[in-house]
Design an enzyme around this catalytic site. Structure first.
Site, PDB file in Angstrom:
ATOM      1  N   CYS A   1       0.830  -1.215   0.000  1.00 20.84           N
ATOM      2  CA  CYS A   1       0.000   0.000   0.000  1.00 20.84           C
ATOM      3  C   CYS A   1       0.857   1.255   0.000  1.00 20.84           C
ATOM      4  CB  CYS A   1      -0.926  -0.027   1.207  1.00 20.84           C
ATOM      5  SG  CYS A   1      -1.774   1.517   1.520  1.00 20.84           S
TER       6      CYS A   1
ATOM      7  N   GLU B   1      -9.173  32.588   3.841  1.00 20.56           N
ATOM      8  CA  GLU B   1      -9.089  31.258   3.248  1.00 20.56           C
ATOM      9  C   GLU B   1      -9.456  31.362   1.766  1.00 20.56           C
ATOM     10  OE1 GLU B   1      -8.578  27.851   3.903  1.00 20.56           O
ATOM     11  OE2 GLU B   1      -9.421  27.559   1.902  1.00 20.56           O
TER      12      GLU B   1
ATOM     13  N   CYS C   1       2.367  21.639   8.519  1.00 19.68           N
ATOM     14  CA  CYS C   1       2.371  20.199   8.246  1.00 19.68           C
ATOM     15  C   CYS C   1       3.621  19.801   7.474  1.00 19.68           C
ATOM     16  CB  CYS C   1       1.106  19.796   7.491  1.00 19.68           C
ATOM     17  SG  CYS C   1       0.908  20.680   5.942  1.00 19.68           S
TER      18      CYS C   1
END
Ligand code: SAH
Length: 451
Positions: free
Chosen positions: A77, A332, A408
């Site tokens: 995977c 945003e 992130c």
């Protein structure tokens, strides 16, 4: 070394993608599926002058840091690069990755790197999964994940990171497709109907959403499928997303309700959010609360502050902070997310927020140009590519007391902290949080203060 050579190597390090690194007389080999401490027999698949890539053929002596992956298809995977690595070691790996980036790219030295916040139970944490649907070699309908960097589907209905309901939902969808002869989508011929099944579950509410992404406007006998799925406990929303493009983007722009509501609800802390299949919502609810808790702590709010939340998504951080601030502005780029943000503010009775649609690097400087009002605290949570330089410049001009940077990608975080440190902002501390256990990804929240 040349292609197809075999060798026995000891793995002494790992790169940022989680590939083991072994050295043979100064020649460096990168070997997927190995971990530090393994002694492995490997076969070279690609050879450059000073380094190459090799495949693991056999473990001669497995590392003590190695564990048996829980998932039977972990290796094929490729979604979980670190499943064979003990969780404690995974956390150290991530801490080191952050430290390396901050010190090498950002040239930071005088700062505190806090121990990473891990999970007690680093499995079944994902509240969202998107399964591509296709056929295997025997022609059976399958759902699973794309094998690393390819578009061939590895059957896996019971991903160890996902919620237990995924399996039952996929079974219902597949048997429905078989019964009514509904074709899975075929990427090569751009034919067939069902492309993806998106499943989301509210962590606190238990509400479940299923969205079928289809290559067309209509799902034949959709009412039968809806009726079957609706019997599952927690089912709240069943929708169709039309996507007829030849694209890697999973969801289409159009959404049609098949049954129930168009959205589900979940909470972060004491704020309730409405989540549509189209909106970004953090995938690990347990760690999200810890991450936002840190962001709130670093923001150091007393109730009098003006705060900007740049890259605000559906306003999760903005609303989390708004209760403790005088005013929160959010920016945003996705219009639907801003609609969600405004509704989320309303439904929580939060009146001191204002949201803008657009590129943060355009909206924010333009607003400052016009109003010349400073901010006390600026929070940013950009995508992997980090902040635009124009945006960093405006942030510095606004002279906030504190900047809270949620990231992130520690490489772009390091780059941006480096820039900010040359412009009067000192990085006090960086807190890594393990949002995606079993993978190489690591989230950070950093606190910067004006010097
Ligand atoms: N803070 C939010 C979302 C973070 S994800 C949360 O925690 O849920 C990053 C967000 O940045 C996404 O919602 C994405 O749509 C948005 N984005 C990407 N590029 C942008 C840009 N140039 N300007 C503003 N927002 C952007």
């Amino acid at each position: 070394m040349n292609k197809n050579d075999t060798a026995i190597v000891t793995i002494t390090d790992m790169n940022q993608d989680g590939e083991g690194i072994g050295k043979l007389d100064g020649y460096t080999l990168f070997i997927k599926d190995t971990v530090i401490g393994d002694v492995a027999e490997v076969k070279v698949i690609k050879a450059k002058k000073t380094y190459g890539y090799a495949r693991l053929m056999r473990l001669v002596t497995p590392s003590e840091k190695r564990v048996e992956p829980l998932c039977p298809v972990a290796r094929q995977c490729g979604g979980c690069q670190l499943q064979a690595y003990d969780y404690k070691e995974q956390l150290l790996f991530k801490e080191n990755k952050v430290r390396n980036n901050l010190e090498r790219i950002g040239k930071l030295s005088d700062y505190e790197l806090l121990p990473i916040i891990g999970m007690e139970e680093p499995w079944h944490y994902r509240n969202k999964a998107q399964f591509p649907v296709g056929r295997d070699r025997e022609g059976n309908i399958i759902a699973g994940f794309y094998a690393g960097r390819t578009h061939s589907i590895i059957e896996n209905e019971d991903c160890m990171l996902g919620v237990k309901e995924n399996r039952q939902i996929l079974r219902i969808v597949k048997s429905f497709m078989q019964e009514y002869k509904i074709e899975p989508y075929n990427e090569e011929s751009h034919s067939g109907l069902v492309r993806h099944v998106l499943i989301r579950k509210g962590y606190h509410t238990g509400e479940i959403m299923v969205c079928l992404v289809i290559n067309g406007g209509k799902l034949p006998h959709g009412d039968v499928l809806a009726e079957r799925l609706s019997k599952l406990p927690g089912m709240k929303s069943i929708t169709l997303s039309r996507n007829e493009e030849k694209t890697n983007v999973i969801l289409g722009k159009e959404l049609k309700k098949l049954w129930g509501e168009a959205v589900i609800e979940d909470r972060i802390g004491d704020v309730t959010f409405e989540i549509s299949p189209l909106s970004f919502f953090q995938v690990n609810p347990v760690q999200t609360e810890k991450l936002y808790g840190k962001a709130l702590e670093y923001a150091g709010l007393t109730g009098n502050e003006t705060v900007w939340d740049l890259y605000c998504g559906i306003g999760t951080i903005s609303l989390f902070l708004a209760r403790k601030a005088k005013k929160v502005y959010g920016v945003e780029i996705v219009p639907a997310a801003i609609e969600n943000a405004k509704r989320n503010a309303q439904r929580n009775g939060i009146l001191n927020t204002e949201f803008f649609v657009g590129k943060a690097e355009e909206v924010f400087p333009a607003w400052y140009e016009k109003h010349k009002e400073r901010a006390d605290v600026i929070v940013v949570d950009p995508p992997r590519k980090g902040c635009d330089e124009t945006l960093l410049r405006t942030m510095v001009q606004m002279q906030p007391d504190r900047i809270v940077y949620v990231s992130c990608d520690s490489a772009t975080l390091a780059r941006d902290l480096g820039i900010l440190s040359q412009n009067g902002y000192h990085t006090e501390r960086v807190q890594p949080v393990d949002m995606v256990p079993q993978t190489v990804s690591v989230e950070c929240v950093a606190l910067l203060k004006r010097v």
